[in-house]
Design a protein around this motif. Sequence first.
Motif, mmCIF file in Angstrom:
data_model
loop_
_atom_site.group_PDB
_atom_site.id
_atom_site.type_symbol
_atom_site.label_atom_id
_atom_site.label_comp_id
_atom_site.label_asym_id
_atom_site.label_seq_id
_atom_site.Cartn_x
_atom_site.Cartn_y
_atom_site.Cartn_z
ATOM 1 N N ALA A 220 -13.229 24.156 -10.312
ATOM 2 C CA ALA A 220 -11.973 24.876 -10.106
ATOM 3 C C ALA A 220 -12.216 26.373 -9.908
ATOM 4 C CB ALA A 220 -11.034 24.646 -11.291
ATOM 5 N N LEU A 221 -13.145 26.941 -10.680
ATOM 6 C CA LEU A 221 -13.399 28.375 -10.589
ATOM 7 C C LEU A 221 -14.000 28.760 -9.248
ATOM 8 C CD1 LEU A 221 -14.768 29.019 -14.180
ATOM 9 C CD2 LEU A 221 -12.722 30.087 -13.180
ATOM 10 N N MET A 222 -14.923 27.953 -8.731
ATOM 11 C CA MET A 222 -15.524 28.261 -7.432
ATOM 12 C C MET A 222 -14.491 28.184 -6.313
ATOM 13 S SD MET A 222 -18.718 29.153 -7.659
ATOM 14 C CE MET A 222 -19.659 28.749 -6.178
ATOM 15 N N MET A 223 -13.562 27.242 -6.420
ATOM 16 C CA MET A 223 -12.497 27.142 -5.422
ATOM 17 C C MET A 223 -11.530 28.309 -5.525
ATOM 18 S SD MET A 223 -11.607 23.069 -5.242
ATOM 19 C CE MET A 223 -10.356 23.412 -4.007
ATOM 20 N N VAL B 101 -10.956 15.194 -11.168
ATOM 21 C CA VAL B 101 -11.136 16.437 -11.925
ATOM 22 C C VAL B 101 -9.824 17.209 -11.976
ATOM 23 C CG1 VAL B 101 -12.225 18.721 -11.893
ATOM 24 C CG2 VAL B 101 -13.605 16.665 -11.493
ATOM 25 N N PHE B 102 -9.156 17.289 -10.837
ATOM 26 C CA PHE B 102 -7.917 18.065 -10.778
ATOM 27 C C PHE B 102 -6.722 17.290 -11.306
ATOM 28 C CE2 PHE B 102 -10.775 20.209 -7.891
ATOM 29 C CZ PHE B 102 -10.627 21.511 -8.338
ATOM 30 N N THR B 103 -6.856 15.982 -11.373
ATOM 31 C CA THR B 103 -5.843 15.200 -12.079
ATOM 32 C C THR B 103 -5.886 15.559 -13.566
ATOM 33 O OG1 THR B 103 -6.004 13.371 -10.508
ATOM 34 C CG2 THR B 103 -5.055 12.877 -12.662
ATOM 35 N N ARG B 104 -7.101 15.702 -14.089
ATOM 36 C CA ARG B 104 -7.246 16.071 -15.500
ATOM 37 C C ARG B 104 -6.811 17.518 -15.748
ATOM 38 N NH1 ARG B 104 -12.045 12.998 -14.680
ATOM 39 N NH2 ARG B 104 -13.299 14.874 -14.310
ATOM 40 N N LEU B 105 -7.251 18.423 -14.891
ATOM 41 C CA LEU B 105 -6.939 19.834 -15.101
ATOM 42 C C LEU B 105 -5.477 20.151 -14.799
ATOM 43 C CD1 LEU B 105 -10.071 21.567 -13.513
ATOM 44 C CD2 LEU B 105 -9.537 21.373 -15.951
ATOM 45 N N GLY B 106 -4.975 19.625 -13.696
ATOM 46 C CA GLY B 106 -3.620 19.970 -13.265
ATOM 47 C C GLY B 106 -2.521 19.242 -13.998
ATOM 48 N N GLN B 107 -2.846 18.060 -14.538
ATOM 49 C CA GLN B 107 -1.857 17.270 -15.287
ATOM 50 C C GLN B 107 -0.567 17.063 -14.477
ATOM 51 O OE1 GLN B 107 -2.266 15.862 -18.536
ATOM 52 N NE2 GLN B 107 -4.385 16.333 -18.000
ATOM 53 N N GLY B 108 -0.728 16.903 -13.164
ATOM 54 C CA GLY B 108 0.435 16.665 -12.311
ATOM 55 C C GLY B 108 1.211 17.913 -11.949
ATOM 56 N N GLN B 109 0.818 19.063 -12.477
ATOM 57 C CA GLN B 109 1.542 20.302 -12.217
ATOM 58 C C GLN B 109 1.018 21.036 -10.983
ATOM 59 O OE1 GLN B 109 4.293 21.102 -14.117
ATOM 60 N NE2 GLN B 109 3.840 19.048 -14.923
ATOM 61 N N THR C 273 -2.488 20.934 -7.800
ATOM 62 C CA THR C 273 -3.606 20.203 -7.208
ATOM 63 C C THR C 273 -4.706 21.179 -6.802
ATOM 64 O OG1 THR C 273 -2.788 20.358 -4.941
ATOM 65 C CG2 THR C 273 -1.966 18.521 -6.280
ATOM 66 N N SER C 274 -5.796 20.630 -6.306
ATOM 67 C CA SER C 274 -6.902 21.479 -5.860
ATOM 68 C C SER C 274 -6.468 22.396 -4.720
ATOM 69 C CB SER C 274 -8.077 20.604 -5.412
ATOM 70 O OG SER C 274 -7.711 19.769 -4.321
ATOM 71 N N HIS C 275 -5.626 21.899 -3.831
ATOM 72 C CA HIS C 275 -5.213 22.717 -2.685
ATOM 73 C C HIS C 275 -4.330 23.878 -3.126
ATOM 74 C CE1 HIS C 275 -4.987 23.483 1.554
ATOM 75 N NE2 HIS C 275 -3.671 23.489 1.538
ATOM 76 N N ASP C 276 -3.664 23.733 -4.266
ATOM 77 C CA ASP C 276 -2.850 24.836 -4.768
ATOM 78 C C ASP C 276 -3.721 26.029 -5.167
ATOM 79 O OD1 ASP C 276 -0.157 23.814 -4.597
ATOM 80 O OD2 ASP C 276 -0.709 22.391 -6.158
ATOM 81 N N LEU C 277 -4.975 25.779 -5.576
ATOM 82 C CA LEU C 277 -5.887 26.880 -5.866
ATOM 83 C C LEU C 277 -6.177 27.677 -4.597
ATOM 84 C CD1 LEU C 277 -8.513 25.147 -8.199
ATOM 85 C CD2 LEU C 277 -6.666 26.696 -8.883
ATOM 86 N N ARG C 278 -6.385 26.973 -3.520
ATOM 87 C CA ARG C 278 -6.658 27.614 -2.222
ATOM 88 C C ARG C 278 -5.453 28.423 -1.752
ATOM 89 N NH1 ARG C 278 -10.114 27.005 2.305
ATOM 90 N NH2 ARG C 278 -9.084 26.570 4.300
ATOM 91 N N LYS C 279 -4.274 27.845 -1.946
ATOM 92 C CA LYS C 279 -3.048 28.537 -1.535
ATOM 93 C C LYS C 279 -2.809 29.804 -2.339
ATOM 94 C CE LYS C 279 -0.201 24.705 0.248
ATOM 95 N NZ LYS C 279 1.065 23.954 0.029
ATOM 96 N N VAL C 280 -2.975 29.708 -3.658
ATOM 97 C CA VAL C 280 -2.683 30.877 -4.494
ATOM 98 C C VAL C 280 -3.702 31.976 -4.261
ATOM 99 C CG1 VAL C 280 -3.981 30.230 -6.587
ATOM 100 C CG2 VAL C 280 -1.874 31.555 -6.785
ATOM 101 N N SER C 281 -4.940 31.600 -3.938
ATOM 102 C CA SER C 281 -5.945 32.607 -3.608
ATOM 103 C C SER C 281 -5.514 33.376 -2.359
ATOM 104 C CB SER C 281 -7.309 31.953 -3.367
ATOM 105 O OG SER C 281 -7.793 31.359 -4.540
ATOM 106 N N ARG C 282 -5.152 32.636 -1.322
ATOM 107 C CA ARG C 282 -4.773 33.279 -0.054
ATOM 108 C C ARG C 282 -3.534 34.149 -0.229
ATOM 109 N NH1 ARG C 282 -4.177 36.116 3.384
ATOM 110 N NH2 ARG C 282 -4.261 35.814 5.655
ATOM 111 N N THR C 283 -2.560 33.678 -0.984
ATOM 112 C CA THR C 283 -1.331 34.443 -1.200
ATOM 113 C C THR C 283 -1.612 35.742 -1.953
ATOM 114 O OG1 THR C 283 -0.020 32.407 -1.246
ATOM 115 C CG2 THR C 283 0.980 34.370 -2.198
ATOM 116 N N THR C 284 -2.436 35.655 -2.980
ATOM 117 C CA THR C 284 -2.732 36.843 -3.779
ATOM 118 C C THR C 284 -3.576 37.837 -2.995
ATOM 119 O OG1 THR C 284 -2.721 35.373 -5.708
ATOM 120 C CG2 THR C 284 -3.467 37.633 -6.061
#
Length: 432
Positions: free
Chosen positions: A234-237, A321-329, A331-342
């Motif tokens: 998650a951190l590398m993404m 992995v992201f099912t465990r980390l995200g708990q449905g809240q 996904t992995s692609h949301d990490l990519r999106k929030v990086s680009r937005t920020t």
Amino acid sequence: MSATRSIKFTETEVRRQAADLAVRDLRDPRYPGLYLRFWSDRSRGTWHLVRGKQWVPVARWPDLGAAAVIAELPALRQRLLRDPATAPVASGMATVGQLLDWYGDRMARDRSLSSKRQAACRSAIGQHLRPCLGDLPVKYVTAELIDKHLIWPGQAKLSLSYLRQMFGILLTAFRQALKLGMIESNPLAGVRFSDFTKAQITSKAARLRNVHLPELMQQLTRAFDATPRDAMLALMMLAHGTRIGETRMARWSDITLAAAEWFIPAAHTKTRTEHRLPLTDQVQALLIRYRAIQQAHGYEGVYLFPNRRGDCLSETQASMVFTRLGQGQWTSHDLRKVSRTTWTDLGIDGHIGEMLLNHTLGKIASTYIHTQAMEQRKLALEKWHAWLDRIGFGAIHGLTNALSEIPQNSAQANGCAASGDLSELVISEDLM
């Protein structure tokens, strides 16, 4: 063996009769003169039109199934009447199902396509396109029938974006078949998805925003102690905006600390172009700490994210992995999106942001920018990681002299001239 059996021509019934060695020929009273004669090995056969004592071969089974040969029957009879001396052999691509089977097999053998793209095509054809359109004769396909059998029923249960992707596969299959002479004409020439619906296809709402990142960083700090591999993925993404596929396959040999670079091979990227990412001091410290943890647990393998067999995480395992980390809240692609937005909120140049995401640039832009972009990418990532430090990233990577925020560099950074007019549009991955 000379028995002729009267049945109702369906592909299921024909295959059932093929297993009965007592049967040589099949006929259907609904279609006088049409016979199927099995070959000796029973796995194949020949369709015939019988005129008196003359058996005229018209197609091979199972190249042309029962539904397909019945659809072609009127045309076959007309051709036989016009030229009795010529056997009117039918094309093996009479139905949409046969066309899709051919195209699906072609894509499965296309080495330029990623396994993920091949799997997506296989799923679209097998789960949706073929069940909905498989029995339609190619020559009778119309936009009206596509709307009736695929688009309108599909929009009630599928997203419009996925439906548009399926329609794109169908269009491409018809175009390719026409180019190669597999079909006589393309009945969908000029038809567009917008002909079926004017509803706007909207992007999925982001489930992670920068205001959520402090809490996320706390979660990843705890996860790094408990499950370092999951947290590191998650951190590398998050730190680089990379895709899950290209991240999960990372090798230690792709990481060069001396050159401060992460190299992603073209074979691992969605765009099929190699991707080079500068490594900031923070990420280098994180990689050193993570490698020490792996070695302490006895792992000396080649992958950053290995599974129990020693291979890299599979697509399914990485998703879990992201099912465990995200708990449905999220996904992995949301990490990519929030990086680009920020990045945008931090004032990072839009072209540099797109290059960091490894989006496909226009030819002129990619040629023009390439020689100047690495330093600008590095500055962008340094600014981003300094921002992450303020919300807890430093507690994970452990760099004692964490860098303070670096101002957005001007066009004259390191003596380089401004990049000029970069008007070439960026092609987003969502449109590929």
